[in-house]
Design a protein around this motif. Sequence first.
Motif, PDB file in Angstrom:
ATOM      1  N   VAL A   9      41.222  22.786  27.588  1.00  0.00           N
ATOM      2  CA  VAL A   9      40.649  22.940  28.926  1.00  0.00           C
ATOM      3  C   VAL A   9      40.595  24.440  29.198  1.00  0.00           C
ATOM      4  O   VAL A   9      41.612  25.121  29.125  1.00  0.00           O
ATOM      5  CB  VAL A   9      41.498  22.228  30.003  1.00  0.00           C
ATOM      6  N   GLU A  10      39.388  24.938  29.463  1.00  0.00           N
ATOM      7  CA  GLU A  10      39.203  26.355  29.732  1.00  0.00           C
ATOM      8  C   GLU A  10      38.594  26.493  31.128  1.00  0.00           C
ATOM      9  O   GLU A  10      37.594  25.850  31.438  1.00  0.00           O
ATOM     10  CB  GLU A  10      38.292  26.976  28.686  1.00  0.00           C
ATOM     11  N   VAL A  11      39.201  27.329  31.968  1.00  0.00           N
ATOM     12  CA  VAL A  11      38.826  27.430  33.375  1.00  0.00           C
ATOM     13  C   VAL A  11      38.455  28.875  33.700  1.00  0.00           C
ATOM     14  O   VAL A  11      39.227  29.790  33.416  1.00  0.00           O
ATOM     15  CB  VAL A  11      39.989  26.964  34.279  1.00  0.00           C
ATOM     16  N   PHE A  12      37.279  29.044  34.315  1.00  0.00           N
ATOM     17  CA  PHE A  12      36.804  30.351  34.757  1.00  0.00           C
ATOM     18  C   PHE A  12      36.724  30.304  36.278  1.00  0.00           C
ATOM     19  O   PHE A  12      36.054  29.439  36.843  1.00  0.00           O
ATOM     20  CB  PHE A  12      35.421  30.651  34.173  1.00  0.00           C
ATOM     21  N   LEU A  13      37.406  31.217  36.935  1.00  0.00           N
ATOM     22  CA  LEU A  13      37.480  31.225  38.399  1.00  0.00           C
ATOM     23  C   LEU A  13      36.850  32.488  38.952  1.00  0.00           C
ATOM     24  O   LEU A  13      36.973  33.557  38.350  1.00  0.00           O
ATOM     25  CB  LEU A  13      38.940  31.137  38.849  1.00  0.00           C
ATOM     26  N   GLY A  14      36.213  32.356  40.125  1.00  0.00           N
ATOM     27  CA  GLY A  14      35.627  33.527  40.764  1.00  0.00           C
ATOM     28  C   GLY A  14      34.615  34.217  39.883  1.00  0.00           C
ATOM     29  O   GLY A  14      34.702  35.427  39.674  1.00  0.00           O
ATOM     30  N   ASP A  15      33.668  33.448  39.328  1.00  0.00           N
ATOM     31  CA  ASP A  15      32.628  33.993  38.445  1.00  0.00           C
ATOM     32  C   ASP A  15      33.213  34.723  37.244  1.00  0.00           C
ATOM     33  O   ASP A  15      32.706  35.764  36.816  1.00  0.00           O
ATOM     34  CB  ASP A  15      31.677  34.904  39.231  1.00  0.00           C
ATOM     35  N   GLY A  16      34.310  34.199  36.696  1.00  0.00           N
ATOM     36  CA  GLY A  16      34.920  34.732  35.481  1.00  0.00           C
ATOM     37  C   GLY A  16      35.957  35.814  35.697  1.00  0.00           C
ATOM     38  O   GLY A  16      36.465  36.378  34.733  1.00  0.00           O
TER      39      GLY A  16
END
Length: 142
Positions: free
Chosen positions: A95-102
């Motif tokens: 599971v890979e999560v990118f937050l706030g446009d990376g």
Amino acid sequence: MPVDGTKTLDHTGTAYEIRGELRWTPGTTENVGFQLRKAPGGTRHVDVGVYVAGGYAYVNRGGTLYPGGTRETHTPVAADAGKLAVRILVDRTTVEVFLGDGRYVHTHQAFGLPGDDGVALYASGGAGAVFGDLEIVEYGVG
């Protein structure tokens, strides 16, 4: 899509991408996020969300079969902003999560059993939350 409590989606899969925006009311919502790789009955899942009351985003794989190492990671979130862009990539073991446009990235290995392929949304501790512009794209797995 407004959520107060837990809402299980019709989507199931082992390789997909989720894009959207989490929105909450500052000062009234405590916790908002996704349950991924959710088992039938909900006993196993990876949580990806924002603990608004603490001012951080997190990925928690403690509810899955997982290799050793860190079970939960945190990154800061401006809880008073009331929103956060998310992009999540899920496959059979990651599971890979990118937050706030990376701006922030979380990567976790998480192993589910066959059938651990559900997705749910959750919001607790107040006025609920809105999952805006939510899009799920299924990827083929060979």
